[in-house]
Design an enzyme around this catalytic site. Structure first.
Site, short mmCIF file in Angstrom:
data_model
loop_
_atom_site.label_atom_id
_atom_site.label_comp_id
_atom_site.label_asym_id
_atom_site.label_seq_id
_atom_site.Cartn_x
_atom_site.Cartn_y
_atom_site.Cartn_z
N CYS A 154 -17.25 -23.88 15.79
CA CYS A 154 -16.68 -24.36 16.05
C CYS A 154 -14.60 -24.18 15.98
CB CYS A 154 -16.90 -25.97 15.87
SG CYS A 154 -16.39 -26.35 13.71
N HIS A 313 -15.94 -30.33 10.84
CA HIS A 313 -15.80 -30.06 12.16
C HIS A 313 -14.66 -30.02 12.61
CE1 HIS A 313 -17.14 -29.48 16.59
NE2 HIS A 313 -16.30 -30.58 17.30
N ASN A 337 -11.86 -32.67 20.81
CA ASN A 337 -12.82 -32.02 20.26
C ASN A 337 -13.47 -30.68 20.89
OD1 ASN A 337 -15.66 -31.26 19.99
ND2 ASN A 337 -16.47 -33.47 19.94
N ASN A 643 19.62 31.61 -11.95
CA ASN A 643 19.86 32.77 -11.03
C ASN A 643 18.21 33.05 -11.36
OD1 ASN A 643 22.47 33.41 -10.57
ND2 ASN A 643 22.82 33.39 -12.39
N THR A 645 16.09 34.62 -13.01
CA THR A 645 16.09 35.80 -13.96
C THR A 645 14.74 35.51 -15.12
OG1 THR A 645 17.44 35.19 -15.68
CG2 THR A 645 18.22 36.88 -13.90
N GLU A 652 22.51 28.31 -22.31
CA GLU A 652 22.19 26.93 -21.32
C GLU A 652 20.80 26.76 -22.61
OE1 GLU A 652 21.57 30.53 -18.17
OE2 GLU A 652 20.31 30.75 -19.27
N SER A 675 1.69 6.33 -31.25
CA SER A 675 0.69 7.27 -30.95
C SER A 675 0.91 8.46 -29.78
CB SER A 675 -0.53 6.39 -29.86
OG SER A 675 0.07 5.85 -28.58
N GLU A 682 5.94 1.56 -18.92
CA GLU A 682 6.86 2.24 -18.53
C GLU A 682 7.73 3.28 -18.43
OE1 GLU A 682 7.83 1.03 -22.64
OE2 GLU A 682 5.47 0.79 -22.96
#
Length: 758
Positions: A154, A313, A337, A643, A645, A652, A675, A682
Site C-alpha cells: 500500500c 497502512h 486511502n 639527464n 644517465t 646530486e 614498529s 596517517e
C-alpha cells in the site's frame, strides 16, 4: 600545480595544445601545423559533476572519483550502449516478429519471491490474453484508477496514486506512447525510477501474474479491467527491487524518492518526538514543492480499526487547510486511502459529519470539499496527530522537475549533490568517536545565501540526506550505520579541515547514525558556509554514498580538496636535521664515503653503489627495515638524475641525502610504536609534514599503491619509495614547458620516458 597536457605530433617532438580534439592547429612556439588525436577531452572529469540545466539534473554517482581517461572512454561506450538498449531491442523484435521474454526477470516463482501462498498457483499472461480490449491507459492516469492486490505494498500504491495526479511527475516515471497492441507492439514496456542519484530505465516484458484458471490479476491493478499501466509499473518496480516479495512492507519515503527523485524527511507524531511547531511545518510543506504521506504503526498488518482507519497502512496527505469553525481557526488535514474505497475516517470532520454544517459554502468551495466513497477524507489536526504515527515529506528538487515545471504553484527546490565512496585506509575514517581517523572522511562545503522567503527569522531551511547504495535487496547485505556532522566553515576555507581543526571544533548540527538506506535531517541555520562530513559509524567500512542538500534558496557547493603542491621540507625539519648533524657529524663522513666509491671517469655512482652507501649509514636504522634494495635505489637515482644517465654525482647525492634524512625524521614521528610501520590513515599527514600536499584523487592512488595489503600499514621502504617518486614527478612537471594557462606540455616521447624512468 598545473595540469599536464600530452599532445601527439607527427614527429613526436613537437608540443602544442588545442581545445578541440581531432583538429589541425598551429603550434604557437614553432609555427608548425600539428594534428591532435586525443580520444578523451581535457575536461573529462566534468562527468563527475551534476549537470544543472533547464531539464532535470543529470548525475551518475557510479563513476568513481578515481576516474582516468581510460575509464572515461569505457564509461562513454557503456552509456552509448545503454541509451540505445530499448531502441535496439524493439528493432530486433520487430524484425524477428516475436514478443519479448525478459531473461533477467523470468515469468516464474523466482520473480514472485518468498510468497509461499502463491507458489505454483500463478500463471503469467500478457494483457491481451487477460482482456482482448487491453490498453496501457484507459482515459488517462488518475489516483482513483488504482487498486491494491494481494501484496502488502500500500506504501507504493499511495505514492503511485499521488504522482498520477501530477503529469510533471508521472510522465517521468511512465513514458508516454506505449501500446499493448498494434504494429509497434513487441511485448516490451519501460519505466523510469530514480535510483541512488540518477534516473534509470527499467525494461520488462508485459507478462503479468494471474490466478491459475482465472484471468484476474493477483497484485496491483486498475479498477478498469482494460487498463494495465499500474500492474506493469508494479512489475517494473519489483524487478528493480529483486522480486514482488521485496515490495511487501516497505516505506512511503523509499517509494517517494524512487518515483520522484526527491528527498524525504520523516516526522514522528508521538507526543515525545513530535515537533512543537508541527502544524507550522505542515502548513509550509503544503505550500512548498512537496509530496506528503502518513501511516499508523500496528502489530497487525492492515488492521481495520473501529474509527475507520487502517493500521500498518499508508495514506497520502493531500492538503492542510484552515477553516473558520465557531469563531476560531480549525486546521484540517485532507487524506486519501490508496484503496480508494469506503474505508475512511469515521470521526469528527468525516464525510457528512455535523461539523461541516457550520462551515460556510465559500470555504467548502475553497477547499474543493466533496463527499464520495473514494478513499479521500478529512480530519482535524488534533485527531490526526493522535491517530497517526508519522508523516513523511518528500521535497522535490532539481532531479524531480524540469526548470519550467512547478508543483502546487511552487518551483522546485535548489539542490546540491555529491557522490563518493568510503575506502578502507583512505577516507573510511568512521564517526567522530574515532579521533585518529575521523578527519580523513570526505568533506563538502555548502553555502546558502538567502533566508527562506516564507518566514521572517532570517534563517535558511537546509535538508541534508545521506544515502548508501541499496544492496540489501540484491545480495542480502545489511545496511551500514551512516550519518553526518555539520560545522561552521571558516571564511577563508578552500581546503580540507585538518585533524587538529576538527578535534577542536564542535559541530553545529548532526544526524543520527542509523543502518538505513538513507539518513536525513533538517536544520535551520543563518545564511553562510558550512562543512558537511558524512561517514560510517565505524572506520574501514567500504560503501558507496551520495550526499544531497536541499534548500528553498540557492546553494553553492564544493568538495573540499587540496591542490597538488611540493613546498619542500618544512623549516622545523631542516632545523632538526642541522641539530642532528651537529651531534653526529655524518654529512661530512658520508661525503667522504661517496668520493671513495665513485667512478673516477664520471665522478658518479650507480644504484648498486648507492645502496652500499646508504646501507652503511644511519638512514637504515629503522625497525624491520631490510635495507635499501635495488628498486628503491634505482628510484632514488632517478629522482636526482636530470639527464637520465643512470648515475648520481656528488652534489646530486648530497641534496638527496638531506631530503632522505628529512623523510626518515618524518617517518619516525608517525611510527609512534617504533614498529617500522605507521597506519595508512596517517599517510596524508606524513606527506604534509614532508611538504607534499596532494588531492583526494592522488592520495587514493598513493595509498592503494604503497600500503602493505596484508597489514594496511606503510613500511619505511614503501614510504621512501613514495617520497622519491613524488619528488621526481613534481620536479618533472615544474621543469617542463607550460602554456599560458599553466598547463604542462609533454610530447608522447617525453611522457613515456619519464613514466618508465621513475
Amino acid at each position: 600545480m598545473g595540469r599536464i597536457q600530452i599532445v601527439y605530433s607527427p614527429d613526436e617532438n613537437v608540443s602544442g595544445r588545442t581545445n578541440r580534439p581531432g583538429k589541425e592547429v598551429v603550434d604557437p612556439r614553432t609555427g608548425r601545423i600539428i594534428k591532435v588525436k586525443r580520444e578523451t577531452p581535457d575536461d573529462y572529469l566534468n562527468v563527475l559533476k551534476p549537470i544543472k540545466g533547464p531539464k532535470r539534473m543529470e548525475f551518475n554517482p557510479y563513476l568513481p572519483k578515481t576516474l582516468t581517461p581510460k575509464g572515461y572512454a569505457k564509461f562513454k561506450l557503456m552509456m552509448n550502449v545503454a541509451s540505445k538498449q530499448y531502441e535496439t531491442l524493439v528493432k530486433r523484435l520487430k524484425t524477428e516478429r516475436t514478443l519479448w521474454e525478459d531473461p533477467d526477470f523470468p515469468a516464474n516463482d523466482k520473480a514472485i519471491g518468498n510468497l509461499p501462498d502463491f507458489r505454483e498457483r500463478i500463471e503469467w499472461k500478457r494483457p491481451h490474453e487477460i482482456n482482448p480490449n487491453a490498453k496501457f491507459f484507459a482515459g488517462g492516469a488518475s489516483r482513483f484508477d488504482i487498486e491494491q492486490g494481494a501484496l502488502g505494498d500500500c506504501w507504493l500504491l499511495a505514492v503511485v496514486a499521488s504522482i498520477s495526479g501530477y503529469p510533471q511527475l508521472f510522465d517521468q516515471v511512465v513514458p508516454k506512447d506505449q501500446e499493448l497492441k498494434g504494429p509497434e507492439y513487441v511485448g516490451v514496456v519501460r519505466f523510469r525510477f530514480w535510483r541512488f542519484g540518477h534516473w534509470v530505465e527499467v525494461l520488462i516484458d508485459d507478462r503479468l501474474p494471474v490466478r491459475q484458471g482465472r484471468n484476474t490479476l493477483v497484485f496491483m491493478h486498475s479498477n478498469d479491467p482494460t487498463e494495465f499501466w499500474s500492474a506493469l509499473l508494479e512489475k517494473a518496480y519489483a524487478k528493480l527491487n529483486g522480486c514482488y516479495a521485496h515490495l511487501s512492507g516497505g516505506s512511503q519515503s523509499e517509494a517517494m524518492e524512487d518515483l520522484t527523485g526527491g528527498i524525504c524527511l520523516s516526522l514522528e507524531l508521538n507526543q515525545k518526538e513530535r515537533p512543537s511547531d508541527l502544524i507550522d511545518q505542515l502548513k509550509i510543506y503544503a505550500q512548498r514543492c512537496c509530496l506528503m504521506g502518513c501511516s499508523i504503526d500496528s502489530s497487525v498488518m492492515e488492521q481495520k480499526m473501529d474509527n475507520g482507519l487502517i493500521g500498518s497502512h499508508a495514506y497520502s496527505l493531500t492538503g492542510v487547510y484552515p477553516v473558520n469553525y465557531r469563531g476560531r481557526t480549525q486546521w484540517l488535514m485532507r487524506l486519501r486511502n490508496p484503496w480508494g474505497d469506503s474505508h475512511e475516517w469515521k470521526g469528527a470532520w468525516c464525510d457528512g459529519s455535523p461539523q461541516w454544517r457550520e462551515i460556510s459554502e465559500q470555504e467548502k468551495k475553497n477547499i474543493n470539499l466533496s463527499f464520495t466513497a473514494d478513499g479521500e477524507f478529512w480530519m482535524s489536526y488534533e485527531d490526526f496527530v493522535t491517530c497517526f504515527s508519522r508523516v513523511e515529506v518528500c521535497h522535490l528538487g532539481l532531479e524531480s522537475l524540469e526548470y519550467n515545471q512547478n508543483f502546487h504553484g511552487k518551483r522546485r527546490l535548489d539542490e546540491a549533490i555529491f557522490s563518493g565512496q568510503w575506502q578502507r585506509n583512505v577516507n573510511a575514517g568512521g564517526c567522530i568517536n574515532n579521533r585518529t581517523t575521523y578527519w580523513t572522511s570526505p568533506q563538502f562545503r555548502i553555502t546558502v545565501e538567502d533566508p527562506d522567503p516564507d518566514d521572517d527569522d532570517n534563517k535558511c531551511s537546509v535538508l541534508i540526506g545521506l544515502m548508501q547504495t541499496d544492496i540489501r535487496k540484491k545480495v542480502g547485505a545489511d545496511f551500514q550505520p551512516i550519518g553526518f556532522m555539520v560545522y561552521n566553515a571558516p571564511d577563508d576555507l578552500n581546503t580540507l579541515l585538518s585533524r587538529a581543526q576538527l578535534l577542536t571544533r564542535s559541530p553545529i548540527a548532526k544526524s543520527q547514525f542509523i543502518n538505513t538506506r538513507e539518513v536525513t535531517a533538517q536544520f535551520r541555520v543563518p545564511p553562510g558556509s558550512y562543512v558537511v562530513i558524512p561517514s560510517t559509524f565505524d572506520p574501514n567500512i567500504e560503501v558507496n554514498f551520495i550526499l544531497r542538500v536541499f534548500s528553498q534558496t540557492s546553494i553553492t557547493e564544493q568538495e573540499l580538496d587540496e591542490d597538488n603542491t611540493n613546498q619542500g621540507l618544512p623549516d622545523d625539519v631542516i632545523e632538526a636535521l642541522k641539530l642532528e648533524d651537529t651531534l653526529l657529524d655524518e654529512d661530512q663522513e658520508i661525503e667522504q664515503k661517496f668520493l671513495a666509491i665513485r667512478d673516477p671517469k664520471t665522478n658518479a655512482i650507480n644504484a648498486v653503489k648507492l645502496g652500499e652507501l646508504l646501507n652503511n649509514s644511519t638512514l637504515q636504522d629503522i625497525p624491520n627495515f631490510q635495507g635499501f634494495n635495488k628498486e628503491l635505489c634505482r628510484s632514488m637515482v632517478a629522482s636526482v638524475d636530470n639527464n637520465l644517465t643512470g648515475h648520481v654525482e656528488l652534489n646530486e647525492f648530497m641534496d638527496l641525502w638531506i631530503q632522505a634524512k628529512g623523510w626518515k625524521h618524518i617517518f619516525i614521528k608517525h611510527d609512534v610504536d617504533q614498529s617500522g610501520y605507521f597506519s595508512a590513515y596517517e599517510f596524508r599527514e606524513a606527506l604534509n609534514d614532508a611538504g607534499y600536499h596532494v588531492s583526494n584523487r592522488l592520495i587514493n592512488a598513493i595509498i592503494n599503491r604503497y600500503q602493505d595489503p596484508g597489514t594496511d600499514k606503510i613500511s619505511f621502504e614503501d614510504f621512501m619509495l613514495c617520497m622519491v617518486r613524488l619528488k621526481t614527478a613534481f620536479e618533472t612537471i615544474e621543469a617542463h614547458p607550460k602554456n599560458i594557462e599553466g598547463t604542462s606540455l609533454f610530447s608522447a616521447e617525453d611522457y613515456l620516458r619519464f613514466s618508465v624512468y621513475i
